[in-house]
Design a protein around this motif. Structure first.
Motif, PDB file in Angstrom:
ATOM      1  N   GLY A 250     113.923  13.928  76.411  1.00 27.33           N
ATOM      2  CA  GLY A 250     114.163  14.959  77.410  1.00 27.33           C
ATOM      3  C   GLY A 250     113.088  15.996  77.508  1.00 27.33           C
ATOM      4  N   ALA A 251     112.195  16.077  76.512  1.00 29.48           N
ATOM      5  CA  ALA A 251     111.244  17.189  76.423  1.00 29.48           C
ATOM      6  C   ALA A 251     109.818  16.735  76.734  1.00 29.48           C
ATOM      7  CB  ALA A 251     111.304  17.813  75.029  1.00 29.48           C
ATOM      8  N   TYR A 252     109.265  17.249  77.821  1.00 25.68           N
ATOM      9  CA  TYR A 252     107.861  17.020  78.152  1.00 25.68           C
ATOM     10  C   TYR A 252     107.032  18.050  77.388  1.00 25.68           C
ATOM     11  CZ  TYR A 252     109.057  13.858  82.001  1.00 25.68           C
ATOM     12  OH  TYR A 252     109.501  12.797  82.754  1.00 25.68           O
ATOM     13  N   VAL A 253     106.728  17.722  76.153  1.00 24.87           N
ATOM     14  CA  VAL A 253     106.078  18.678  75.260  1.00 24.87           C
ATOM     15  C   VAL A 253     104.596  18.825  75.584  1.00 24.87           C
ATOM     16  CG1 VAL A 253     107.664  18.566  73.309  1.00 24.87           C
ATOM     17  CG2 VAL A 253     105.903  16.799  73.563  1.00 24.87           C
ATOM     18  N   CYS A 254     104.085  20.028  75.319  1.00 26.24           N
ATOM     19  CA  CYS A 254     102.647  20.291  75.434  1.00 26.24           C
ATOM     20  C   CYS A 254     102.037  20.187  74.039  1.00 26.24           C
ATOM     21  CB  CYS A 254     102.440  21.640  76.098  1.00 26.24           C
ATOM     22  SG  CYS A 254     102.997  21.652  77.828  1.00 26.24           S
ATOM     23  N   TRP A 269     108.501  20.716  81.112  1.00 27.44           N
ATOM     24  CA  TRP A 269     109.670  20.326  81.905  1.00 27.44           C
ATOM     25  C   TRP A 269     110.680  19.681  80.964  1.00 27.44           C
ATOM     26  CZ3 TRP A 269     104.785  18.362  83.173  1.00 27.44           C
ATOM     27  CH2 TRP A 269     104.198  18.807  84.365  1.00 27.44           C
ATOM     28  N   SER A 270     111.936  19.647  81.411  1.00 29.65           N
ATOM     29  CA  SER A 270     112.910  18.789  80.742  1.00 29.65           C
ATOM     30  C   SER A 270     113.568  17.874  81.784  1.00 29.65           C
ATOM     31  CB  SER A 270     113.954  19.608  79.976  1.00 29.65           C
ATOM     32  OG  SER A 270     114.539  20.624  80.762  1.00 29.65           O
ATOM     33  N   ARG A 271     114.318  16.901  81.286  1.00 34.96           N
ATOM     34  CA  ARG A 271     114.870  15.862  82.152  1.00 34.96           C
ATOM     35  C   ARG A 271     116.289  16.239  82.582  1.00 34.96           C
ATOM     36  NH1 ARG A 271     112.170  10.811  81.742  1.00 34.96           N
ATOM     37  NH2 ARG A 271     110.565  10.733  80.130  1.00 34.96           N
ATOM     38  N   LEU A 272     116.384  17.137  83.539  1.00 35.18           N
ATOM     39  CA  LEU A 272     117.707  17.590  83.946  1.00 35.18           C
ATOM     40  C   LEU A 272     118.384  16.646  84.931  1.00 35.18           C
ATOM     41  CD1 LEU A 272     117.138  21.429  84.424  1.00 35.18           C
ATOM     42  CD2 LEU A 272     118.410  20.310  82.620  1.00 35.18           C
ATOM     43  N   ARG A 273     117.630  15.785  85.579  1.00 36.12           N
ATOM     44  CA  ARG A 273     118.207  14.985  86.647  1.00 36.12           C
ATOM     45  C   ARG A 273     117.536  13.614  86.700  1.00 36.12           C
ATOM     46  NH1 ARG A 273     121.520  16.374  90.721  1.00 36.12           N
ATOM     47  NH2 ARG A 273     121.397  15.279  92.711  1.00 36.12           N
ATOM     48  N   LEU A 275     116.686  11.463  84.696  1.00 36.38           N
ATOM     49  CA  LEU A 275     115.681  11.180  83.676  1.00 36.38           C
ATOM     50  C   LEU A 275     114.258  11.490  84.132  1.00 36.38           C
ATOM     51  CD1 LEU A 275     117.024   7.865  82.096  1.00 36.38           C
ATOM     52  CD2 LEU A 275     117.392  10.198  81.353  1.00 36.38           C
ATOM     53  N   ASN A 276     114.119  12.295  85.178  1.00 33.54           N
ATOM     54  CA  ASN A 276     112.792  12.686  85.635  1.00 33.54           C
ATOM     55  C   ASN A 276     112.530  14.153  85.316  1.00 33.54           C
ATOM     56  OD1 ASN A 276     112.082  10.195  86.831  1.00 33.54           O
ATOM     57  ND2 ASN A 276     113.388  10.664  88.582  1.00 33.54           N
ATOM     58  N   GLN A 277     111.254  14.524  85.273  1.00 31.30           N
ATOM     59  CA  GLN A 277     110.923  15.919  85.007  1.00 31.30           C
ATOM     60  C   GLN A 277     111.424  16.794  86.153  1.00 31.30           C
ATOM     61  OE1 GLN A 277     106.694  15.181  84.600  1.00 31.30           O
ATOM     62  NE2 GLN A 277     106.265  16.282  86.485  1.00 31.30           N
ATOM     63  N   THR A 278     112.042  17.914  85.784  1.00 27.73           N
ATOM     64  CA  THR A 278     112.669  18.807  86.750  1.00 27.73           C
ATOM     65  C   THR A 278     111.910  20.124  86.798  1.00 27.73           C
ATOM     66  OG1 THR A 278     114.820  17.795  86.280  1.00 27.73           O
ATOM     67  CG2 THR A 278     114.832  19.954  87.363  1.00 27.73           C
ATOM     68  N   PRO A 279     111.596  20.643  87.986  1.00 26.78           N
ATOM     69  CA  PRO A 279     110.884  21.925  88.072  1.00 26.78           C
ATOM     70  C   PRO A 279     111.649  23.060  87.398  1.00 26.78           C
ATOM     71  CG  PRO A 279     110.884  20.798  90.201  1.00 26.78           C
ATOM     72  CD  PRO A 279     111.822  20.038  89.307  1.00 26.78           C
ATOM     73  N   MET A 312     117.503  16.613  75.029  1.00 30.64           N
ATOM     74  CA  MET A 312     117.289  18.060  74.983  1.00 30.64           C
ATOM     75  C   MET A 312     116.822  18.519  76.362  1.00 30.64           C
ATOM     76  SD  MET A 312     115.362  18.528  71.307  1.00 30.64           S
ATOM     77  CE  MET A 312     113.782  17.945  71.939  1.00 30.64           C
ATOM     78  N   VAL A 313     117.445  19.576  76.877  1.00 25.08           N
ATOM     79  CA  VAL A 313     117.046  20.113  78.171  1.00 25.08           C
ATOM     80  C   VAL A 313     117.116  21.630  78.135  1.00 25.08           C
ATOM     81  CG1 VAL A 313     117.864  18.068  79.421  1.00 25.08           C
ATOM     82  CG2 VAL A 313     119.381  20.026  79.124  1.00 25.08           C
TER      83      VAL A 313
END
Length: 355
Positions: A250-254, A269-273, A275-279, A312-313
């Motif tokens: 869920g975590a697009y980590v830097c 970003w996290s995957r709120l919807r 399974l894609n990155q959400t603004p 994780m979101v």
């Protein structure tokens, strides 16, 4: 670890989780505010959203990309605003100095302490260069397109996002927006090797956005490298051999940032919807020395089931309007967190004060 099978298991495990009320925001919950508490367990923080605010007419920012702390406790931040690429704060949020006009994509910022003398490495994917400077901005060395040393073809993309400096002074460059290679150079800029590349195999990357040297095992330092679209950090030896993956569903980590025994990272970003990155869904994640997530300031509480970390979101109600896209974190000696944000309405860094 087989990352592909782990991702399939993750998809199955989270099919129903995405619809859970605990993850989706509700209009009945209060909006985030300055002074609110975020985080979990022993790592909880008070939001100080106005900490780094400056006069935007005099000291503007576009994206606050990364921050490091020097030996004097000064907080040095890079932005892609060429009116002042570098802003230097004290810990109270007061601006001490500014410099830099030649980094239109100012992105990665690494501090290297070489026996008491400190240097900066600035990555600019827009110009395709890595620049070594002193703390006043004097240019000391430049690493340009790897085709100049035979490592790439001239047409290969080189959009460097981060550097790390190894124990012998070797420079590691993450081509995170380009061809996804990690390039290793000597301290003088002589090319040694490259490893990684684009793909879904264990030793490959999908957005190799950040890199650091992990010295927590003093007898065996390793490289910890972001693979952001894989929601993962990947561990390698100093000569580029793959060791393991830390999967953070869920975590697009830097970039990974290590302070003491603890690992911190901004989540862009996290995957709120679907399974894609959400603004506007960023938060901060914190891992202990065993690579276990122990707190998610601005995010949902970490949960393990049968040893597997669950989705994780962002906890939207806790940080809505304050945390948007957390691009980097800097940790001071009191373990306060300073958050630099990308695409966050040109706002200045946010401080999370440890409580």
């Amino acid at each position: 670890m087989n990352l592909s099978s782990s991702r399939r298991d993750f998809m199955k495990a989270t099919a129903t989780t995405l619809l859970a009320p605990s993850i989706l925001s509700t209009s009945s919950m209060a909006s985030a505010a300055d002074g609110d508490i975020v985080g979990h367990g022993s790592h909880r923080y008070k939001i100080q959203a106005g900490w780094g605010k400056l006069d935007a007419a005099q000291f503007p920012v576009k994206n606050c990309h990364e921050m490091v702390m020097d030996s004097k406790g000064r907080l040095i931040m890079v932005t892609d605003e060429t009116k002042n690429n570098i802003l230097v704060y004290d810990r109270s949020g007061k601006l001490l100095e500014s410099w830099g006009h030649e980094y239109p994509g100012g992105h990665g910022l690494t501090l290297w302490n070489a026996n008491g003398e400190e240097f900066l490495f600035i990555c600019d994917p827009n110009s395709g260069k890595v620049t070594k400077t002193d703390l006043k901005g004097k240019v000391l060395m430049t690493i340009e397109h790897p085709s100049k040393v035979g490592a790439y073809k001239p047409e290969d993309k080189f959009l460097p996002t981060e550097t790390a400096v190894g124990p012998t002074g070797d420079i590691y460059v993450a081509d995170g927006y380009g061809s996804q290679w990690i390039l290793q150079y000597t301290s003088k800029g002589e090319f040694i090797r490259k490893f990684g590349g684009s793909g879904d195999e264990d030793g490959q990357f999908s957005t190799a956005h950040g890199i650091t040297v992990d010295y927590r095992n003093k007898s065996n330092p390793t490289l910890l490298i972001t693979s952001r679209a894989h929601n993962a950090f990947k561990r390698f030896t100093l000569d580029g051999k793959y060791l393991s993956t830390i999967f953070l569903p869920g975590a697009y980590v830097c970039r990974p940032v290590i302070h003491g025994d603890t690992l911190y990272a901004g989540v862009c970003w996290s995957r709120l919807r679907y399974l894609n990155q959400t603004p506007n869904s960023g938060f901060v994640t914190i891992l202990d020395k065993n690579d276990k997530v122990i707190s998610n300031p601005g995010g949902t509480k970490p949960e393990y089931r049968n040893g597997q970390l669950q989705l994780m979101v962002q906890d939207k109600a806790a940080v809505d309007g304050i945390l948007m896209h957390c691009h980097d974190v800097c940790i001071d000696n009191d373990e306060n967190i300073y958050i630099c944000q990308w695409n966050a309405k040109q706002t200045y860094p946010v401080k999370l004060a440890r409580i």
